[in-house]
Design a protein around this motif. Structure first.
Motif, PDB file in Angstrom:
ATOM      1  N   TYR A  81       0.849  -1.192   0.000  1.00 61.76           N
ATOM      2  CA  TYR A  81       0.000   0.000   0.000  1.00 61.76           C
ATOM      3  C   TYR A  81       0.884   1.241   0.000  1.00 61.76           C
ATOM      4  N   PHE A  82       0.537   2.215  -0.843  1.00 62.16           N
ATOM      5  CA  PHE A  82       1.270   3.479  -0.915  1.00 62.16           C
ATOM      6  C   PHE A  82       0.283   4.637  -0.902  1.00 62.16           C
ATOM      7  N   ALA A  83       0.513   5.606   0.009  1.00 66.51           N
ATOM      8  CA  ALA A  83      -0.308   6.811   0.108  1.00 66.51           C
ATOM      9  C   ALA A  83       0.554   7.912   0.720  1.00 66.51           C
ATOM     10  N   ASN A  84      -0.033   9.097   0.907  1.00 68.13           N
ATOM     11  CA  ASN A  84       0.729  10.222   1.439  1.00 68.13           C
ATOM     12  C   ASN A  84       1.255   9.961   2.843  1.00 68.13           C
ATOM     13  N   ASN A  85       0.401   9.403   3.708  1.00 71.51           N
ATOM     14  CA  ASN A  85       0.768   9.242   5.109  1.00 71.51           C
ATOM     15  C   ASN A  85       1.166   7.813   5.491  1.00 71.51           C
ATOM     16  N   TYR A  86       0.814   6.850   4.656  1.00 70.80           N
ATOM     17  CA  TYR A  86       1.106   5.467   4.978  1.00 70.80           C
ATOM     18  C   TYR A  86       1.652   4.760   3.742  1.00 70.80           C
ATOM     19  N   ASN A  87       2.587   3.878   3.968  1.00 67.71           N
ATOM     20  CA  ASN A  87       3.036   2.983   2.890  1.00 67.71           C
ATOM     21  C   ASN A  87       3.752   1.786   3.507  1.00 67.71           C
ATOM     22  N   TRP A  88       3.546   0.638   2.915  1.00 67.79           N
ATOM     23  CA  TRP A  88       4.207  -0.579   3.374  1.00 67.79           C
ATOM     24  C   TRP A  88       4.242  -1.593   2.237  1.00 67.79           C
ATOM     25  N   LYS A  89       5.105  -2.567   2.385  1.00 66.82           N
ATOM     26  CA  LYS A  89       5.214  -3.649   1.422  1.00 66.82           C
ATOM     27  C   LYS A  89       5.785  -4.864   2.134  1.00 66.82           C
ATOM     28  N   LEU A  90       5.064  -5.974   2.046  1.00 72.45           N
ATOM     29  CA  LEU A  90       5.540  -7.221   2.625  1.00 72.45           C
ATOM     30  C   LEU A  90       6.428  -7.924   1.604  1.00 72.45           C
ATOM     31  N   ASP A  91       7.701  -8.093   1.934  1.00 70.49           N
ATOM     32  CA  ASP A  91       8.616  -8.779   1.013  1.00 70.49           C
ATOM     33  C   ASP A  91       8.297 -10.262   0.909  1.00 70.49           C
ATOM     34  N   SER A  92       7.813 -10.831   1.991  1.00 67.44           N
ATOM     35  CA  SER A  92       7.377 -12.233   1.998  1.00 67.44           C
ATOM     36  C   SER A  92       6.214 -12.353   2.973  1.00 67.44           C
ATOM     37  N   TYR A  93       5.388 -13.343   2.774  1.00 68.74           N
ATOM     38  CA  TYR A  93       4.233 -13.518   3.657  1.00 68.74           C
ATOM     39  C   TYR A  93       3.890 -14.991   3.774  1.00 68.74           C
ATOM     40  N   GLN A  94       3.176 -15.293   4.840  1.00 65.13           N
ATOM     41  CA  GLN A  94       2.824 -16.670   5.166  1.00 65.13           C
ATOM     42  C   GLN A  94       1.308 -16.846   5.196  1.00 65.13           C
ATOM     43  N   ASN A  95       0.897 -18.096   5.099  1.00 70.25           N
ATOM     44  CA  ASN A  95      -0.514 -18.408   5.264  1.00 70.25           C
ATOM     45  C   ASN A  95      -0.935 -18.164   6.718  1.00 70.25           C
ATOM     46  N   GLN A  96      -2.128 -17.602   6.881  1.00 72.12           N
ATOM     47  CA  GLN A  96      -2.721 -17.424   8.203  1.00 72.12           C
ATOM     48  C   GLN A  96      -3.640 -18.622   8.464  1.00 72.12           C
ATOM     49  N   GLN A  97      -3.301 -19.403   9.458  1.00 67.98           N
ATOM     50  CA  GLN A  97      -4.041 -20.628   9.734  1.00 67.98           C
ATOM     51  C   GLN A  97      -5.009 -20.411  10.894  1.00 67.98           C
ATOM     52  N   HIS A  98      -6.175 -21.001  10.775  1.00 68.41           N
ATOM     53  CA  HIS A  98      -7.167 -20.860  11.839  1.00 68.41           C
ATOM     54  C   HIS A  98      -7.894 -22.176  12.074  1.00 68.41           C
ATOM     55  N   THR A  99      -8.286 -22.392  13.315  1.00 74.05           N
ATOM     56  CA  THR A  99      -9.079 -23.553  13.718  1.00 74.05           C
ATOM     57  C   THR A  99     -10.129 -23.083  14.715  1.00 74.05           C
ATOM     58  N   LYS A 100     -11.356 -23.530  14.518  1.00 74.58           N
ATOM     59  CA  LYS A 100     -12.442 -23.145  15.419  1.00 74.58           C
ATOM     60  C   LYS A 100     -13.351 -24.343  15.657  1.00 74.58           C
ATOM     61  N   ALA A 101     -13.696 -24.571  16.923  1.00 76.17           N
ATOM     62  CA  ALA A 101     -14.641 -25.632  17.292  1.00 76.17           C
ATOM     63  C   ALA A 101     -15.652 -25.045  18.266  1.00 76.17           C
ATOM     64  N   GLU A 102     -16.913 -25.390  18.092  1.00 79.81           N
ATOM     65  CA  GLU A 102     -17.974 -24.795  18.904  1.00 79.81           C
ATOM     66  C   GLU A 102     -19.115 -25.784  19.095  1.00 79.81           C
ATOM     67  N   VAL A 103     -19.661 -25.831  20.292  1.00 78.03           N
ATOM     68  CA  VAL A 103     -20.813 -26.677  20.608  1.00 78.03           C
ATOM     69  C   VAL A 103     -21.848 -25.826  21.342  1.00 78.03           C
ATOM     70  N   GLU A 104     -23.100 -25.913  20.914  1.00 75.00           N
ATOM     71  CA  GLU A 104     -24.199 -25.185  21.540  1.00 75.00           C
ATOM     72  C   GLU A 104     -25.320 -26.162  21.879  1.00 75.00           C
ATOM     73  N   VAL A 105     -25.822 -26.061  23.105  1.00 73.95           N
ATOM     74  CA  VAL A 105     -26.899 -26.933  23.581  1.00 73.95           C
ATOM     75  C   VAL A 105     -28.089 -26.068  23.962  1.00 73.95           C
ATOM     76  N   LYS A 106     -29.272 -26.415  23.450  1.00 69.61           N
ATOM     77  CA  LYS A 106     -30.497 -25.678  23.751  1.00 69.61           C
ATOM     78  C   LYS A 106     -31.562 -26.630  24.269  1.00 69.61           C
ATOM     79  N   HIS A 107     -32.431 -26.089  25.127  1.00 66.14           N
ATOM     80  CA  HIS A 107     -33.600 -26.829  25.604  1.00 66.14           C
ATOM     81  C   HIS A 107     -34.825 -25.947  25.426  1.00 66.14           C
ATOM     82  N   ASP A 108     -35.871 -26.499  24.821  1.00 67.56           N
ATOM     83  CA  ASP A 108     -37.039 -25.699  24.463  1.00 67.56           C
ATOM     84  C   ASP A 108     -37.841 -25.222  25.668  1.00 67.56           C
TER      85      ASP A 108
END
Length: 219
Positions: free
Chosen positions: A53-80
């Motif tokens: 990204y390049f602009a007047n007040n901000y600029n950056w450049k990633l020379d190398s980057y990695q995968n962002q890994q995520h894991t999510k587990a969720e359990v919900e219990v309901k009673h009527d």
């Protein structure tokens, strides 16, 4: 009654090669009990905006980057019928997630984030009086304190149809909320992103109380 499974797999073969996501959902129904669960895993690359990204007040450049890994587990219990009880517990893990820090996108400060959360809520009723309590908790890495550890809520209200014709529906109540302290991320309005790290700004534990009322005339 019975159990249902669904699975959705997304795999990127052109462009952002290596990005993928898998979502597994399960539902179990036993009379008044309902159990919902999910497991989500995947990996994504930083967005083009994060890479360069390049602009007047901000600029950056990633020379190398990695995968962002995520894991999510969720359990919900309901009673009527048992106080409309709902309980939920979840676990999340993020690896190599990029955060905006010191005018750059970095993934080495919060390289691994683990989060355990849970909540219980329900409804208690006596005649025209209602109480809806809710308890929530969150546990994260000690260096990632941007979420309150405790979130307590309660709604107490009176709701009844008044007069002989029962056409006027009246409600009056109060909402309570308590949250423990947590760190605040700074909002960069020029970029529409949140900046993490830097000077520690803490939102102290607080209690909020709101009062509400309303009427409705039924036809």
């Amino acid at each position: 009654k019975g159990i249902d499974f669904t699975n959705e797999l997304k795999l990127n073969l052109i462009g952002a090669l290596g990005e993928w996501n898998n979502l597994l959902k399960a539902q179990l129904h036993l009379q008044d009990w309902h159990v919902n669960g999910l497991v989500s895993t995947g990996a994504t690359l930083p967005s083009p905006f994060q890479r360069e990204y390049f602009a007047n007040n901000y600029n950056w450049k990633l020379d190398s980057y990695q995968n962002q890994q995520h894991t999510k587990a969720e359990v919900e219990v309901k009673h009527d019928s048992f106080f409309d009880l709902t309980a939920k517990i979840g676990y999340s893990n993020w690896q190599n997630t990029y955060f905006f820090m010191d005018s750059l996108w970095k993934n080495d400060v919060f390289s691994s984030i683990q989060l355990v959360s849970g909540s219980v809520r329900g409804t208690l009723q006596w005649k025209s009086l209602y109480l809806q309590p809710s308890v929530g908790f969150t546990s994260t890495n000690s260096n990632f304190a941007y979420l309150p550890r405790l979130d307590l809520r309660a709604r107490a209200y009176f709701n009844k149809k008044l007069f002989k014709a029962k056409k006027l529906d009246f409600i009056f109540g109060t909402d309570f909320r308590y949250r423990s302290n947590y760190r605040l991320a700074y909002y960069e309005s020029g970029l529409d992103v949140y900046r993490f790290g830097g000077a520690s700004i803490v939102n102290e534990a607080n209690l909020e109380i709101d009062v509400f009322t309303g009427i409705q005339i039924d036809q």
